[in-house]
Enzyme design. Sequence first.
Site, PDB file in Angstrom:
ATOM      1  N   GLY A  41     -12.089   7.781  -0.183  1.00 13.82           N
ATOM      2  CA  GLY A  41     -10.995   7.130  -0.730  1.00 13.82           C
ATOM      3  C   GLY A  41     -10.587   7.531  -2.252  1.00 13.82           C
ATOM      4  N   LEU A 100     -10.570   5.689  -4.954  1.00 12.89           N
ATOM      5  CA  LEU A 100     -11.508   5.486  -5.853  1.00 12.89           C
ATOM      6  C   LEU A 100     -12.862   6.161  -5.721  1.00 12.89           C
ATOM      7  CD1 LEU A 100     -12.441   3.808  -8.425  1.00 12.89           C
ATOM      8  CD2 LEU A 100     -12.981   2.078  -7.003  1.00 12.89           C
ATOM      9  N   ASP A 146     -20.088   3.221   8.773  1.00 16.61           N
ATOM     10  CA  ASP A 146     -19.420   2.188   9.262  1.00 16.61           C
ATOM     11  C   ASP A 146     -20.080   0.834   8.543  1.00 16.61           C
ATOM     12  OD1 ASP A 146     -17.824   0.200  10.209  1.00 16.61           O
ATOM     13  OD2 ASP A 146     -18.009   0.755  12.287  1.00 16.61           O
ATOM     14  N   THR A 194      -7.709  -2.026   3.125  1.00 15.56           N
ATOM     15  CA  THR A 194      -6.815  -2.102   1.897  1.00 15.56           C
ATOM     16  C   THR A 194      -5.299  -2.434   2.455  1.00 15.56           C
ATOM     17  OG1 THR A 194      -6.589   0.374   1.748  1.00 15.56           O
ATOM     18  CG2 THR A 194      -8.243  -0.720   0.490  1.00 15.56           C
ATOM     19  N   THR A 248     -10.699  -7.384  -5.768  1.00 16.82           N
ATOM     20  CA  THR A 248      -8.992  -7.546  -6.239  1.00 16.82           C
ATOM     21  C   THR A 248      -8.869  -8.938  -6.877  1.00 16.82           C
ATOM     22  OG1 THR A 248      -7.090  -7.491  -5.039  1.00 16.82           O
ATOM     23  CG2 THR A 248      -8.777  -8.315  -3.926  1.00 16.82           C
ATOM     24  N   ASP A 249      -7.762  -8.534  -7.645  1.00 21.64           N
ATOM     25  CA  ASP A 249      -7.011  -9.836  -8.158  1.00 21.64           C
ATOM     26  C   ASP A 249      -6.529 -10.692  -7.120  1.00 21.64           C
ATOM     27  OD1 ASP A 249      -5.066  -7.594  -7.741  1.00 21.64           O
ATOM     28  OD2 ASP A 249      -3.521  -8.802  -8.393  1.00 21.64           O
ATOM     29  N   TYR A 274      -5.442 -10.768   3.509  1.00 25.89           N
ATOM     30  CA  TYR A 274      -6.266  -9.897   2.736  1.00 25.89           C
ATOM     31  C   TYR A 274      -7.132 -10.518   1.565  1.00 25.89           C
ATOM     32  CZ  TYR A 274      -7.102  -5.928  -0.875  1.00 25.89           C
ATOM     33  OH  TYR A 274      -7.710  -5.077  -1.806  1.00 25.89           O
ATOM     34  N   LYS A 322     -11.248 -10.519   0.916  1.00 27.87           N
ATOM     35  CA  LYS A 322     -11.795  -9.929  -0.026  1.00 27.87           C
ATOM     36  C   LYS A 322     -12.862 -10.844  -0.830  1.00 27.87           C
ATOM     37  CE  LYS A 322     -11.777  -6.318  -1.680  1.00 27.87           C
ATOM     38  NZ  LYS A 322     -12.619  -5.062  -1.603  1.00 27.87           N
TER      39      LYS A 322
END
Length: 305
Positions: free
Chosen positions: A12, A14, A39, A63, A102-103, A126, A130
Amino acid sequence: MSIGWLVTGARGLLGQDMLAELATRPDAVVTGLGRAELDITDPTAVRAAVTGQRVVVNCAAWTDVDGAERSEAAATAVNGTGVRHLARACADSGALLLHVSTDYVFPGDSREPCPEDAPTGPVNAYGRSKLAGERAVAELLPRTGYVVRTAWLYGAHGRNFVATVLELAARRETLDVVADQHGQPTWSRALARQLAELGRAALAGRAPAGSYHGTADGHTTWYGLARETFHLAGLDPARIRPVGSEKFPRQAARPASGVLGHGNWARYGLAPLPRWHDQLTAALAERPFAALAEAARRNGPRPSA
């Protein structure tokens, strides 16, 4: 002494930069596994992959923010349960886990940058998925688990806002861009370097487990980011027009502000990420962004006489 690093989600945006960064470290023995090779929802496969590693960097994630709204269970299987499998395997093997979050775990209604210990409260599926992963890391790895929250990530590998803006610049006279959402544009290469440094500090006992915010210093809007991208690419920023979020309705709600504080870096003697403008300047000087900018200048609309 060599150190075994496992990078999940290694194909990906990153993950590829993480592999490139670790390749510059002589003591790092790196294994990179993409979704086809690992996986993370398969606990047996995860356990086998983690065995023998010293540091695991989890870049694997669901994502698709709007897709998570339609398929929250599937998103949580990756972002929550999959992370739990990784955390449990790390707990059993003694490996450190650097988990990228994530924010979006925050509600996004703060007028000040959210510190690492701010109350969470996701506004979409989402973010909830997370947050489930973050909780698994905190529960299973209280001394060896690191959650690094990032936001507005762009880089050389895969789709992202900066690349899209430059691609559209070659085809459209003007671009309408949202001006009422605030965040911290973060270059994936800079974040990869920061993750590598955090891993080294953790191994040396200089960085305690917990949450860190891996976002650029400063903040802007999508509109501000688009204008600065145009400016640095030698294009006319006046071609960017500000609009409200209502102009682009999305299935999943977006936080109005994803601005994060960086107190833990300074608290533990680690340098924070550079300012977003400096990161963007460096990124646009390199491929593929430099090539996209050159194509936009060559093929884009010409100013009228």
